[in-house]
Scaffold this active site. Sequence first.
Site, PDB file in Angstrom:
ATOM      1  N   LYS A 193       0.790  -1.235   0.000  1.00  0.00           N
ATOM      2  CA  LYS A 193       0.000   0.000   0.000  1.00  0.00           C
ATOM      3  C   LYS A 193       0.824   1.288   0.000  1.00  0.00           C
ATOM      4  O   LYS A 193       0.365   2.338   0.456  1.00  0.00           O
ATOM      5  CB  LYS A 193      -1.005   0.036   1.186  1.00  0.00           C
ATOM      6  CG  LYS A 193      -1.827  -1.206   1.395  1.00  0.00           C
ATOM      7  CD  LYS A 193      -2.266  -1.911   0.151  1.00  0.00           C
ATOM      8  CE  LYS A 193      -3.304  -1.221  -0.665  1.00  0.00           C
ATOM      9  NZ  LYS A 193      -3.599  -1.985  -1.917  1.00  0.00           N
ATOM     10  N   GLY A 243       2.327   2.308  -2.995  1.00  0.00           N
ATOM     11  CA  GLY A 243       2.317   2.893  -4.341  1.00  0.00           C
ATOM     12  C   GLY A 243       2.760   1.950  -5.443  1.00  0.00           C
ATOM     13  O   GLY A 243       3.129   2.399  -6.532  1.00  0.00           O
ATOM     14  N   THR A 244       2.702   0.639  -5.185  1.00  0.00           N
ATOM     15  CA  THR A 244       3.138  -0.330  -6.200  1.00  0.00           C
ATOM     16  C   THR A 244       2.347  -0.194  -7.504  1.00  0.00           C
ATOM     17  O   THR A 244       2.925  -0.225  -8.597  1.00  0.00           O
ATOM     18  CB  THR A 244       2.963  -1.782  -5.676  1.00  0.00           C
ATOM     19  OG1 THR A 244       3.419  -1.829  -4.340  1.00  0.00           O
ATOM     20  CG2 THR A 244       3.715  -2.766  -6.520  1.00  0.00           C
ATOM     21  N   THR A 245       1.027  -0.056  -7.396  1.00  0.00           N
ATOM     22  CA  THR A 245       0.175   0.003  -8.587  1.00  0.00           C
ATOM     23  C   THR A 245       0.607   1.155  -9.500  1.00  0.00           C
ATOM     24  O   THR A 245       0.775   0.988 -10.711  1.00  0.00           O
ATOM     25  CB  THR A 245      -1.305   0.216  -8.164  1.00  0.00           C
ATOM     26  OG1 THR A 245      -1.629  -0.755  -7.172  1.00  0.00           O
ATOM     27  CG2 THR A 245      -2.248   0.098  -9.329  1.00  0.00           C
ATOM     28  N   HIS A 251       7.103  -7.466  -2.509  1.00  0.00           N
ATOM     29  CA  HIS A 251       6.894  -6.831  -1.200  1.00  0.00           C
ATOM     30  C   HIS A 251       7.940  -7.327  -0.211  1.00  0.00           C
ATOM     31  O   HIS A 251       7.890  -6.980   0.963  1.00  0.00           O
ATOM     32  CB  HIS A 251       5.502  -7.167  -0.654  1.00  0.00           C
ATOM     33  CG  HIS A 251       4.386  -6.411  -1.326  1.00  0.00           C
ATOM     34  ND1 HIS A 251       4.498  -5.094  -1.687  1.00  0.00           N
ATOM     35  CD2 HIS A 251       3.120  -6.782  -1.669  1.00  0.00           C
ATOM     36  CE1 HIS A 251       3.351  -4.693  -2.240  1.00  0.00           C
ATOM     37  NE2 HIS A 251       2.516  -5.698  -2.248  1.00  0.00           N
ATOM     38  N   TYR A 310       6.084   8.450  -1.869  1.00  0.00           N
ATOM     39  CA  TYR A 310       4.769   8.634  -2.493  1.00  0.00           C
ATOM     40  C   TYR A 310       4.358  10.109  -2.477  1.00  0.00           C
ATOM     41  O   TYR A 310       3.900  10.645  -3.491  1.00  0.00           O
ATOM     42  CB  TYR A 310       3.756   7.775  -1.726  1.00  0.00           C
ATOM     43  CG  TYR A 310       2.347   7.803  -2.252  1.00  0.00           C
ATOM     44  CD1 TYR A 310       1.948   6.905  -3.238  1.00  0.00           C
ATOM     45  CD2 TYR A 310       1.402   8.709  -1.754  1.00  0.00           C
ATOM     46  CE1 TYR A 310       0.640   6.907  -3.718  1.00  0.00           C
ATOM     47  CE2 TYR A 310       0.102   8.729  -2.226  1.00  0.00           C
ATOM     48  CZ  TYR A 310      -0.276   7.828  -3.210  1.00  0.00           C
ATOM     49  OH  TYR A 310      -1.565   7.834  -3.678  1.00  0.00           O
ATOM     50  N   ARG A 367      -8.284   3.440  -4.393  1.00  0.00           N
ATOM     51  CA  ARG A 367      -9.247   3.873  -3.380  1.00  0.00           C
ATOM     52  C   ARG A 367      -9.382   5.389  -3.466  1.00  0.00           C
ATOM     53  O   ARG A 367     -10.299   5.903  -4.078  1.00  0.00           O
ATOM     54  CB  ARG A 367      -8.794   3.392  -1.986  1.00  0.00           C
ATOM     55  CG  ARG A 367      -9.874   3.481  -0.901  1.00  0.00           C
ATOM     56  CD  ARG A 367      -9.352   2.981   0.424  1.00  0.00           C
ATOM     57  NE  ARG A 367      -8.245   3.788   0.909  1.00  0.00           N
ATOM     58  CZ  ARG A 367      -8.365   4.844   1.705  1.00  0.00           C
ATOM     59  NH1 ARG A 367      -9.543   5.217   2.138  1.00  0.00           N
ATOM     60  NH2 ARG A 367      -7.302   5.527   2.095  1.00  0.00           N
ATOM     61  N   LYS A 368      -8.422   6.121  -2.891  1.00  0.00           N
ATOM     62  CA  LYS A 368      -8.489   7.588  -2.970  1.00  0.00           C
ATOM     63  C   LYS A 368      -7.231   8.181  -3.588  1.00  0.00           C
ATOM     64  O   LYS A 368      -7.292   9.203  -4.262  1.00  0.00           O
ATOM     65  CB  LYS A 368      -8.662   8.171  -1.570  1.00  0.00           C
ATOM     66  CG  LYS A 368     -10.028   7.966  -0.956  1.00  0.00           C
ATOM     67  CD  LYS A 368     -10.114   8.754   0.336  1.00  0.00           C
ATOM     68  CE  LYS A 368     -11.459   8.589   1.014  1.00  0.00           C
ATOM     69  NZ  LYS A 368     -11.450   9.197   2.345  1.00  0.00           N
ATOM     70  N   GLY A 369      -6.092   7.562  -3.269  1.00  0.00           N
ATOM     71  CA  GLY A 369      -4.827   8.073  -3.807  1.00  0.00           C
ATOM     72  C   GLY A 369      -4.501   9.475  -3.313  1.00  0.00           C
ATOM     73  O   GLY A 369      -4.006  10.305  -4.073  1.00  0.00           O
TER      74      GLY A 369
HETATM   75  P1  PAP Z   1      -0.455  -2.958  -3.281  1.00  0.00           P
HETATM   76  O1  PAP Z   1       0.630  -2.978  -2.265  1.00  0.00           O
HETATM   77  O2  PAP Z   1      -1.646  -3.797  -2.890  1.00  0.00           O
HETATM   78  O3  PAP Z   1       0.023  -3.200  -4.666  1.00  0.00           O
HETATM   79  P2  PAP Z   1      -0.365  -0.139  -3.701  1.00  0.00           P
HETATM   80  O4  PAP Z   1      -0.614   0.074  -5.123  1.00  0.00           O
HETATM   81  O5  PAP Z   1       1.053  -0.113  -3.246  1.00  0.00           O
HETATM   82  O6  PAP Z   1      -1.055  -1.478  -3.245  1.00  0.00           O
HETATM   83  O7  PAP Z   1      -1.112   0.955  -2.862  1.00  0.00           O
HETATM   84  C1  PAP Z   1      -2.421   1.304  -3.100  1.00  0.00           C
HETATM   85  C2  PAP Z   1      -2.538   2.778  -2.811  1.00  0.00           C
HETATM   86  O8  PAP Z   1      -2.052   3.520  -3.930  1.00  0.00           O
HETATM   87  C3  PAP Z   1      -3.969   3.180  -2.606  1.00  0.00           C
HETATM   88  O9  PAP Z   1      -3.928   4.272  -1.696  1.00  0.00           O
HETATM   89  P3  PAP Z   1      -5.193   4.730  -0.807  1.00  0.00           P
HETATM   90  O10 PAP Z   1      -5.758   3.500  -0.190  1.00  0.00           O
HETATM   91  O11 PAP Z   1      -4.625   5.679   0.204  1.00  0.00           O
HETATM   92  O12 PAP Z   1      -6.125   5.408  -1.727  1.00  0.00           O
HETATM   93  C4  PAP Z   1      -4.373   3.602  -4.008  1.00  0.00           C
HETATM   94  O13 PAP Z   1      -5.495   4.420  -4.069  1.00  0.00           O
HETATM   95  C5  PAP Z   1      -3.108   4.320  -4.440  1.00  0.00           C
HETATM   96  N1  PAP Z   1      -2.965   4.406  -5.894  1.00  0.00           N
HETATM   97  C6  PAP Z   1      -3.294   3.474  -6.825  1.00  0.00           C
HETATM   98  N2  PAP Z   1      -3.026   3.931  -8.048  1.00  0.00           N
HETATM   99  C7  PAP Z   1      -2.519   5.159  -7.916  1.00  0.00           C
HETATM  100  C8  PAP Z   1      -2.068   6.162  -8.843  1.00  0.00           C
HETATM  101  N3  PAP Z   1      -2.080   5.950 -10.135  1.00  0.00           N
HETATM  102  N4  PAP Z   1      -1.599   7.323  -8.339  1.00  0.00           N
HETATM  103  C9  PAP Z   1      -1.567   7.551  -7.023  1.00  0.00           C
HETATM  104  N5  PAP Z   1      -1.993   6.669  -6.088  1.00  0.00           N
HETATM  105  C10 PAP Z   1      -2.460   5.488  -6.527  1.00  0.00           C
END
Ligand code: PAP
Length: 352
Positions: free
Chosen positions: A89, A91-93, A153, A241, A313-315
Amino acid sequence: MAASSPQQCCNPTTNNKKKERGEEEEEEKYEKQREMIRTLPKGRGWLTKEIILYQGCWLPLNWGLEGALFVQNHFKARPTDIFLAAFPKCGTTWLRALMFATINRSQYDFSTHPLLNSGPHSCFPFLDLYFSNSSSIAANLDALPLPRLFATHMPYSLLSKSVTSCGCKFVYIWRDPKDVLVSKWHFLNQIKSKDLPQLSLPEAFELFCEGVSEYGPFWDHVLGYWKASQESPNNILLLKYEGMKREPAVYLKTLAEFMGVPFSPEEEEEEEGVVEKIVELCSFKNLSNLEVNKIGVEHFSDELVIENHNFFRKGQIGDFKNYLTREMAEHLDSITMKKFSGTGLIFGASTQ
Ligand code: PAP
């Protein structure tokens, strides 16, 4: 030692016996491994019933621990490999999409880009799940295009020497742990099996502070990569992030340079604007609104299938304020300050 005769090599009986012996040895090895796992401390899992403390890191059995052991024993890294590493969580995505789009920018047109039709998690393999993933991309890692990109991870301390000393590169992203906790709590409650009880936020907070969550403790995870980056700055790039959210184009240029594919002056120019196009393509707003990320699913393994919308989710920076009390936030900050004190890693308003 006498060399085996060609006849012996082709003898099916001898070959079968060798195969059986090989299988027995493997089985013995796995039995010893299972025995070792039975002796390890167990804790409350957020996604599964329990997590296991292995070499200082809390891991779920099926994908975390078995993945770590598999990678330690079998994975052969190459000097050209690039790893995206992060505590869950952080910022991997987002980084997956940015790395994939940057490395492959000469191959794809932005109007028909693969990221428009497939979720960022299918761009390149999640190493921790490689051994149980039956998809073709993971089945043959040798067939992956160069440079091979992998996400993990796993903490730095769990990676074998053959990986950390082969000259490959690591992009590591981390984030304010208060937002990580809130993001992780939402995500894992959302995707956990229905027969597990919901984890309340106060429970999750206590566990997180004690370090007990998948791939925790958070602070050790960050510090492992931070210390390694101090020793090998050319091989490990630490990104935050919050900084990336504020200045994505600046960080994207740093990322491209680090990966060995810097943007040319022409690409940076207004007319081509490749940097801006990649930033836009991979933005939260754009990715989260794509059909594939609204209704698509990601098959990480037979047991782990996740609907893509859960990754968006919210980012936002500072969403913790909507969930944590002031005392909770201050307590987490004080743990972070204490853990990072004297390490040179800065956590505070100026880095947010
Ligand atoms: P993972 O470890 O399960 O792969 P990961 O992608 O690291 O998850 O983290 C998800 C977070 O990145 C989410 O944050 P939030 O719960 O605070 O909202 C997700 O919304 C956010 N996220 C996903 N895509 C993006 C993006 N393109 N830009 C910025 N934040 C993002």
